[in-house]
Design a protein around this motif. Structure first.
Motif, PDB file in Angstrom:
ATOM      1  N   GLY A  92      -6.253  -2.198  -4.620  1.00  0.00           N
ATOM      2  CA  GLY A  92      -7.479  -2.950  -4.871  1.00  0.00           C
ATOM      3  C   GLY A  92      -8.324  -3.165  -3.627  1.00  0.00           C
ATOM      4  O   GLY A  92      -9.344  -3.844  -3.682  1.00  0.00           O
ATOM      5  N   HIS A  93      -7.936  -2.602  -2.495  1.00  0.00           N
ATOM      6  CA  HIS A  93      -8.688  -2.736  -1.243  1.00  0.00           C
ATOM      7  C   HIS A  93      -9.153  -1.349  -0.822  1.00  0.00           C
ATOM      8  O   HIS A  93      -8.343  -0.460  -0.603  1.00  0.00           O
ATOM      9  CB  HIS A  93      -7.827  -3.347  -0.134  1.00  0.00           C
ATOM     10  CG  HIS A  93      -7.355  -4.717  -0.461  1.00  0.00           C
ATOM     11  ND1 HIS A  93      -8.165  -5.824  -0.384  1.00  0.00           N
ATOM     12  CD2 HIS A  93      -6.158  -5.171  -0.886  1.00  0.00           C
ATOM     13  CE1 HIS A  93      -7.489  -6.892  -0.738  1.00  0.00           C
ATOM     14  NE2 HIS A  93      -6.262  -6.524  -1.057  1.00  0.00           N
ATOM     15  N   TYR A  94     -10.465  -1.189  -0.674  1.00  0.00           N
ATOM     16  CA  TYR A  94     -11.005   0.128  -0.391  1.00  0.00           C
ATOM     17  C   TYR A  94     -11.846   0.162   0.881  1.00  0.00           C
ATOM     18  O   TYR A  94     -12.721   0.995   1.022  1.00  0.00           O
ATOM     19  CB  TYR A  94     -11.825   0.618  -1.595  1.00  0.00           C
ATOM     20  CG  TYR A  94     -11.010   0.607  -2.860  1.00  0.00           C
ATOM     21  CD1 TYR A  94      -9.947   1.491  -3.028  1.00  0.00           C
ATOM     22  CD2 TYR A  94     -11.272  -0.303  -3.871  1.00  0.00           C
ATOM     23  CE1 TYR A  94      -9.180   1.479  -4.180  1.00  0.00           C
ATOM     24  CE2 TYR A  94     -10.516  -0.322  -5.031  1.00  0.00           C
ATOM     25  CZ  TYR A  94      -9.470   0.566  -5.175  1.00  0.00           C
ATOM     26  OH  TYR A  94      -8.704   0.552  -6.307  1.00  0.00           O
ATOM     27  N   THR A  95     -11.554  -0.720   1.813  1.00  0.00           N
ATOM     28  CA  THR A  95     -12.239  -0.669   3.100  1.00  0.00           C
ATOM     29  C   THR A  95     -11.664   0.504   3.887  1.00  0.00           C
ATOM     30  O   THR A  95     -10.522   0.918   3.669  1.00  0.00           O
ATOM     31  CB  THR A  95     -12.043  -1.980   3.878  1.00  0.00           C
ATOM     32  OG1 THR A  95     -10.652  -2.165   4.122  1.00  0.00           O
ATOM     33  CG2 THR A  95     -12.608  -3.164   3.109  1.00  0.00           C
ATOM     34  N   PRO A  96     -12.437   1.074   4.807  1.00  0.00           N
ATOM     35  CA  PRO A  96     -11.949   2.251   5.545  1.00  0.00           C
ATOM     36  C   PRO A  96     -10.625   2.021   6.271  1.00  0.00           C
ATOM     37  O   PRO A  96      -9.741   2.888   6.248  1.00  0.00           O
ATOM     38  CB  PRO A  96     -13.075   2.538   6.536  1.00  0.00           C
ATOM     39  CG  PRO A  96     -14.304   1.988   5.890  1.00  0.00           C
ATOM     40  CD  PRO A  96     -13.841   0.779   5.126  1.00  0.00           C
ATOM     41  N   LEU A  97     -10.470   0.863   6.902  1.00  0.00           N
ATOM     42  CA  LEU A  97      -9.240   0.601   7.645  1.00  0.00           C
ATOM     43  C   LEU A  97      -8.032   0.537   6.712  1.00  0.00           C
ATOM     44  O   LEU A  97      -7.007   1.199   6.955  1.00  0.00           O
ATOM     45  CB  LEU A  97      -9.358  -0.710   8.436  1.00  0.00           C
ATOM     46  CG  LEU A  97      -8.102  -1.102   9.223  1.00  0.00           C
ATOM     47  CD1 LEU A  97      -7.842  -0.102  10.337  1.00  0.00           C
ATOM     48  CD2 LEU A  97      -8.225  -2.507   9.764  1.00  0.00           C
ATOM     49  N   ILE A  98      -8.139  -0.232   5.644  1.00  0.00           N
ATOM     50  CA  ILE A  98      -7.007  -0.389   4.715  1.00  0.00           C
ATOM     51  C   ILE A  98      -6.710   0.933   4.009  1.00  0.00           C
ATOM     52  O   ILE A  98      -5.548   1.315   3.838  1.00  0.00           O
ATOM     53  CB  ILE A  98      -7.300  -1.511   3.694  1.00  0.00           C
ATOM     54  CG1 ILE A  98      -7.526  -2.843   4.404  1.00  0.00           C
ATOM     55  CG2 ILE A  98      -6.197  -1.628   2.675  1.00  0.00           C
ATOM     56  CD1 ILE A  98      -6.346  -3.357   5.186  1.00  0.00           C
ATOM     57  N   THR A  99      -7.757   1.668   3.614  1.00  0.00           N
ATOM     58  CA  THR A  99      -7.555   2.970   2.973  1.00  0.00           C
ATOM     59  C   THR A  99      -6.899   3.947   3.951  1.00  0.00           C
ATOM     60  O   THR A  99      -6.027   4.727   3.570  1.00  0.00           O
ATOM     61  CB  THR A  99      -8.896   3.538   2.459  1.00  0.00           C
ATOM     62  OG1 THR A  99      -9.485   2.585   1.577  1.00  0.00           O
ATOM     63  CG2 THR A  99      -8.696   4.842   1.719  1.00  0.00           C
ATOM     64  N   GLY A 100      -7.280   3.883   5.207  1.00  0.00           N
ATOM     65  CA  GLY A 100      -6.640   4.716   6.231  1.00  0.00           C
ATOM     66  C   GLY A 100      -5.160   4.403   6.364  1.00  0.00           C
ATOM     67  O   GLY A 100      -4.327   5.313   6.501  1.00  0.00           O
ATOM     68  N   PHE A 101      -4.828   3.105   6.350  1.00  0.00           N
ATOM     69  CA  PHE A 101      -3.411   2.725   6.386  1.00  0.00           C
ATOM     70  C   PHE A 101      -2.679   3.249   5.152  1.00  0.00           C
ATOM     71  O   PHE A 101      -1.529   3.689   5.243  1.00  0.00           O
ATOM     72  CB  PHE A 101      -3.253   1.209   6.469  1.00  0.00           C
ATOM     73  CG  PHE A 101      -3.605   0.619   7.808  1.00  0.00           C
ATOM     74  CD1 PHE A 101      -3.389   1.328   8.979  1.00  0.00           C
ATOM     75  CD2 PHE A 101      -4.136  -0.654   7.900  1.00  0.00           C
ATOM     76  CE1 PHE A 101      -3.698   0.782  10.213  1.00  0.00           C
ATOM     77  CE2 PHE A 101      -4.448  -1.203   9.127  1.00  0.00           C
ATOM     78  CZ  PHE A 101      -4.238  -0.489  10.283  1.00  0.00           C
ATOM     79  N   GLY A 102      -3.342   3.209   4.018  1.00  0.00           N
ATOM     80  CA  GLY A 102      -2.738   3.718   2.790  1.00  0.00           C
ATOM     81  C   GLY A 102      -2.469   5.208   2.866  1.00  0.00           C
ATOM     82  O   GLY A 102      -1.393   5.689   2.492  1.00  0.00           O
ATOM     83  N   VAL A 103      -3.450   5.962   3.363  1.00  0.00           N
ATOM     84  CA  VAL A 103      -3.283   7.411   3.524  1.00  0.00           C
ATOM     85  C   VAL A 103      -2.136   7.691   4.492  1.00  0.00           C
ATOM     86  O   VAL A 103      -1.277   8.544   4.240  1.00  0.00           O
ATOM     87  CB  VAL A 103      -4.599   8.065   4.014  1.00  0.00           C
ATOM     88  CG1 VAL A 103      -4.373   9.509   4.445  1.00  0.00           C
ATOM     89  CG2 VAL A 103      -5.657   7.997   2.928  1.00  0.00           C
ATOM     90  N   ALA A 104      -2.118   6.970   5.603  1.00  0.00           N
ATOM     91  CA  ALA A 104      -1.068   7.180   6.606  1.00  0.00           C
ATOM     92  C   ALA A 104       0.317   6.871   6.043  1.00  0.00           C
ATOM     93  O   ALA A 104       1.270   7.634   6.259  1.00  0.00           O
ATOM     94  CB  ALA A 104      -1.347   6.326   7.840  1.00  0.00           C
ATOM     95  N   SER A 105       0.444   5.781   5.292  1.00  0.00           N
ATOM     96  CA  SER A 105       1.763   5.421   4.760  1.00  0.00           C
ATOM     97  C   SER A 105       2.217   6.407   3.685  1.00  0.00           C
ATOM     98  O   SER A 105       3.392   6.770   3.634  1.00  0.00           O
ATOM     99  CB  SER A 105       1.757   3.989   4.218  1.00  0.00           C
ATOM    100  OG  SER A 105       0.914   3.885   3.099  1.00  0.00           O
ATOM    101  N   CYS A 106       1.292   6.873   2.847  1.00  0.00           N
ATOM    102  CA  CYS A 106       1.652   7.860   1.824  1.00  0.00           C
ATOM    103  C   CYS A 106       2.017   9.190   2.465  1.00  0.00           C
ATOM    104  O   CYS A 106       2.973   9.849   2.042  1.00  0.00           O
ATOM    105  CB  CYS A 106       0.508   8.043   0.829  1.00  0.00           C
ATOM    106  SG  CYS A 106       0.229   6.606  -0.209  1.00  0.00           S
ATOM    107  N   LEU A 107       1.265   9.587   3.486  1.00  0.00           N
ATOM    108  CA  LEU A 107       1.565  10.825   4.193  1.00  0.00           C
ATOM    109  C   LEU A 107       2.920  10.741   4.892  1.00  0.00           C
ATOM    110  O   LEU A 107       3.731  11.670   4.815  1.00  0.00           O
ATOM    111  CB  LEU A 107       0.457  11.130   5.206  1.00  0.00           C
ATOM    112  CG  LEU A 107       0.566  12.446   5.959  1.00  0.00           C
ATOM    113  CD1 LEU A 107       0.520  13.612   4.989  1.00  0.00           C
ATOM    114  CD2 LEU A 107      -0.564  12.569   6.969  1.00  0.00           C
TER     115      LEU A 107
END
Length: 158
Positions: free
Chosen positions: A20-35
């Motif tokens: 539910g959070h789509y700010t660039p920083l949080i989305t970047g953390f999401g991409v990094a953790s999934c990767l």
């Protein structure tokens, strides 16, 4: 490698849906953790055809739609048991034979039985599944073999 990419995409989709959070920083953390999670799974060699069955494709989606309908009908059946136990409650324990050839197919079938309210898979031994049901209708639903046939079609084991 295709399964690792698919795992990353699934993890990313789930993360996006649940965060539910789509700010660039949080989305970047999401991409990094999934990767990172996908790469760790790849290095551990735990991504195989059973742990990430992308080969089931759209067949499993249609099965899930049918299963959700069965879950809804079974919920109504269980509600009748709660409201009128003397009239509808008829517990039974019986065994059915799974026609699936693969372990994954038998597990999908056994879990589908358990997901349907009013029935629980008690034991899975080779192709024999012991089931507990609350009502005669839920027992008849499992004994009819419709769910077994549908899982076999999803797994392409006919």
């Amino acid at each position: 490698m295709l399964k690792t990419i698919s795992l990353f995409l699934v993890l990313m989709a789930v993360w996006l849906l649940l965060s539910g959070h789509y700010t660039p920083l949080i989305t970047g953390f999401g991409v990094a953790s999934c990767l990172l999670s996908a790469l760790i799974a790849y290095r551990m060699d735990v991504i195989d055809h059973e742990s990430h069955p992308i080969y089931l494709g759209p067949r499993i989606i249609f099965y899930w739609g049918w299963l959700f309908g069965e879950i809804f009908k079974a919920n109504v059946d269980v509600a009748k048991c709660v409201l009128f136990p003397k009239q509808f409650l008829r517990p039974s324990l019986f065994t059915v034979t799974a026609s699936q050839k693969s372990d994954l197919g038998r597990v999908i079938y056994a879990n589908s039985i358990t997901l349907t309210p009013g029935t629980v898979t008690v034991d899975l031994d080779d192709d024999q599944i012991m089931v507990h049901s609350l009502t005669e209708d839920s027992a008849d639903g499992v004994k009819s073999g419709d769910m077994d046939r549908r899982v076999t079609q999803v797994m392409k084991e006919t």
